[in-house]
Design a protein around this motif. Structure first.
Motif, PDB file in Angstrom:
ATOM      1  N   UNK A  78       0.849  -1.376   0.047  1.00 37.27           N
ATOM      2  CA  UNK A  78       0.033  -0.190   0.088  1.00 37.27           C
ATOM      3  C   UNK A  78       0.655   1.243  -0.038  1.00 37.27           C
ATOM      4  N   UNK A  79       0.331   2.478  -0.455  1.00 39.38           N
ATOM      5  CA  UNK A  79       0.901   3.650  -0.585  1.00 39.38           C
ATOM      6  C   UNK A  79       1.392   3.838   0.891  1.00 39.38           C
ATOM      7  N   UNK A  80       2.698   4.542   0.986  1.00 38.54           N
ATOM      8  CA  UNK A  80       3.395   4.849   2.280  1.00 38.54           C
ATOM      9  C   UNK A  80       3.894   3.886   3.121  1.00 38.54           C
ATOM     10  N   UNK A  81       3.618   2.477   2.820  1.00 40.19           N
ATOM     11  CA  UNK A  81       3.941   1.514   3.704  1.00 40.19           C
ATOM     12  C   UNK A  81       5.553   1.286   3.513  1.00 40.19           C
ATOM     13  N   UNK A  82       6.205   0.714   4.746  1.00 41.38           N
ATOM     14  CA  UNK A  82       7.439   0.518   4.555  1.00 41.38           C
ATOM     15  C   UNK A  82       8.010  -0.939   3.999  1.00 41.38           C
ATOM     16  N   UNK A  83       8.822  -1.024   3.172  1.00 43.98           N
ATOM     17  CA  UNK A  83       9.151  -1.917   2.409  1.00 43.98           C
ATOM     18  C   UNK A  83      10.222  -2.745   2.902  1.00 43.98           C
ATOM     19  N   UNK A  84      11.377  -2.278   3.120  1.00 41.14           N
ATOM     20  CA  UNK A  84      12.611  -2.959   3.683  1.00 41.14           C
ATOM     21  C   UNK A  84      13.687  -1.796   3.821  1.00 41.14           C
ATOM     22  N   UNK A  85      14.808  -2.223   4.919  1.00 42.25           N
ATOM     23  CA  UNK A  85      15.867  -1.231   5.316  1.00 42.25           C
ATOM     24  C   UNK A  85      17.081  -1.268   4.328  1.00 42.25           C
ATOM     25  N   UNK A  86      17.768  -0.161   4.163  1.00 46.73           N
ATOM     26  CA  UNK A  86      18.814  -0.344   2.997  1.00 46.73           C
ATOM     27  C   UNK A  86      20.161  -0.688   4.057  1.00 46.73           C
ATOM     28  N   UNK A  87      20.544  -1.944   3.807  1.00 45.45           N
ATOM     29  CA  UNK A  87      21.787  -2.495   4.747  1.00 45.45           C
ATOM     30  C   UNK A  87      22.983  -2.381   4.109  1.00 45.45           C
ATOM     31  N   UNK A 125      21.719  -6.138   1.632  1.00 45.34           N
ATOM     32  CA  UNK A 125      20.391  -6.894   1.647  1.00 45.34           C
ATOM     33  C   UNK A 125      19.847  -6.791   0.384  1.00 45.34           C
ATOM     34  N   UNK A 126      18.670  -7.345   0.427  1.00 43.61           N
ATOM     35  CA  UNK A 126      17.804  -7.052  -0.954  1.00 43.61           C
ATOM     36  C   UNK A 126      17.737  -5.719  -1.624  1.00 43.61           C
ATOM     37  N   UNK A 127      17.794  -4.697  -0.578  1.00 43.10           N
ATOM     38  CA  UNK A 127      17.510  -3.239  -1.034  1.00 43.10           C
ATOM     39  C   UNK A 127      18.566  -2.808  -2.050  1.00 43.10           C
ATOM     40  N   UNK A 128      19.780  -3.429  -1.946  1.00 46.29           N
ATOM     41  CA  UNK A 128      21.012  -3.035  -3.209  1.00 46.29           C
ATOM     42  C   UNK A 128      20.546  -3.240  -4.495  1.00 46.29           C
ATOM     43  N   UNK A 160      19.107   5.436  14.021  1.00 50.01           N
ATOM     44  CA  UNK A 160      18.646   5.905  12.634  1.00 50.01           C
ATOM     45  C   UNK A 160      19.121   4.958  11.462  1.00 50.01           C
ATOM     46  N   UNK A 161      18.100   4.865  10.559  1.00 47.09           N
ATOM     47  CA  UNK A 161      18.461   3.859   9.335  1.00 47.09           C
ATOM     48  C   UNK A 161      17.786   4.461   8.140  1.00 47.09           C
ATOM     49  N   UNK A 162      18.077   4.193   6.992  1.00 50.56           N
ATOM     50  CA  UNK A 162      17.549   4.539   5.565  1.00 50.56           C
ATOM     51  C   UNK A 162      16.488   3.170   5.380  1.00 50.56           C
ATOM     52  N   UNK A 163      15.381   3.947   5.270  1.00 53.57           N
ATOM     53  CA  UNK A 163      14.142   2.561   4.891  1.00 53.57           C
ATOM     54  C   UNK A 163      13.868   2.741   3.529  1.00 53.57           C
ATOM     55  N   UNK A 164      13.289   1.828   2.756  1.00 52.59           N
ATOM     56  CA  UNK A 164      12.620   1.887   1.501  1.00 52.59           C
ATOM     57  C   UNK A 164      11.184   2.114   1.630  1.00 52.59           C
TER      58      UNK A 164
END
Ligand SMILES: C[S@@+](CC[C@H](N)C(=O)[O-])C[C@H]1O[C@@H](n2cnc3c(N)ncnc32)[C@H](O)[C@@H]1O
Length: 206
Positions: A78-87, A125-128, A160-164
């Protein structure tokens, strides 16, 4: 466990790693709560490998990253939902930092004031595998990188983290569908990323 299609030569991470140049003082600064420390992610959202995405080899010849990999949604997001962290590896931009590669294609700023960034070239992780929307999705990115906060220890201390995240629905609700199962997840790397690389290519040719 590693996600499907994970490359042998890359280390799969379930948490950030830190280069030796990230002093304990710098590390602690990532715990200092800024005025706006939201969103705070529930640990339930941080499962690894992620059940919401899959790494996919790009076989379509018309795709600009043909022969590489991309990241696709395994279910409707859904819109605005969290997908994954950028590790990846948190590093400084000091010339003496062995984890700092100014030519990396996998480097994202974590905190400009602290001069810290996350590089996922050698481990991540997958975010790369998230590609840029240019030449992939005419209507623009369907996801974005945003700051977010997670509990980093048993005491619930936030870091703090970077999230997608899926882009918001927009004022007119134009993007209310979010990302559909099977769709490629794409962000905007920003013009700076591509301008830098165009310059390099011109130098190589000339
Ligand atoms: C963070 S990586 C993305 C994952 C990459 N496709 C892979 O399989 O490792 C960034 C690199 O992917 C490629 N890429 C991503 N988006 C692209 C696009 N829209 N057009 C062309 N190449 C793209 C470029 O080679 C870029 O340097």
């Amino acid at each position: 466990m590693k996600p499907g299609n994970w490359p042998k030569e890359i280390e799969y991470l379930t948490a950030l790693t830190y280069s030796k140049s990230v002093t304990s003082h710098l590390h602690k600064s990532l715990h200092t709560l800024s005025a706006n420390c939201s969103p705070i992610l529930d640990n339930q959202l941080l499962r690894t490998p992620s059940p919401w995405v899959c790494i996919t080899p790009i076989k379509d010849r018309s795709h600009p990253a043909h022969g590489q990999h991309g990241l696709h949604a395994t279910r409707d997001l859904p819109p605005s939902s969290f997908v994954i962290l950028y590790l990846g590896c948190v590093h400084t931009s000091l010339a003496t930092d062995a984890s700092y590669d100014p030519d990396s294609d996998y480097d994202l700023s974590l905190d400009r004031e602290l001069g810290l960034a996350v590089d996922a070239t050698h481990k991540g992780n997958e975010a790369r595998f998230i590609n840029d929307y240019r030449g992939v999705r005419e209507s623009g990115p369907n996801a974005e990188f945003k700051d977010c906060w997670v509990s980093s220890d048993a005491n619930g201390k936030l870091e703090k983290r970077i999230g997608v995240f899926v882009v918001s629905a927009g004022k007119a609700g134009k993007r209310r569908k979010g990302i559909k199962a099977g769709e490629e997840i794409v962000v905007s790397y920003g013009k700076g990323f591509w301008n830098g690389r165009r310059g390099e290519q011109a130098e190589e040719v000339g």
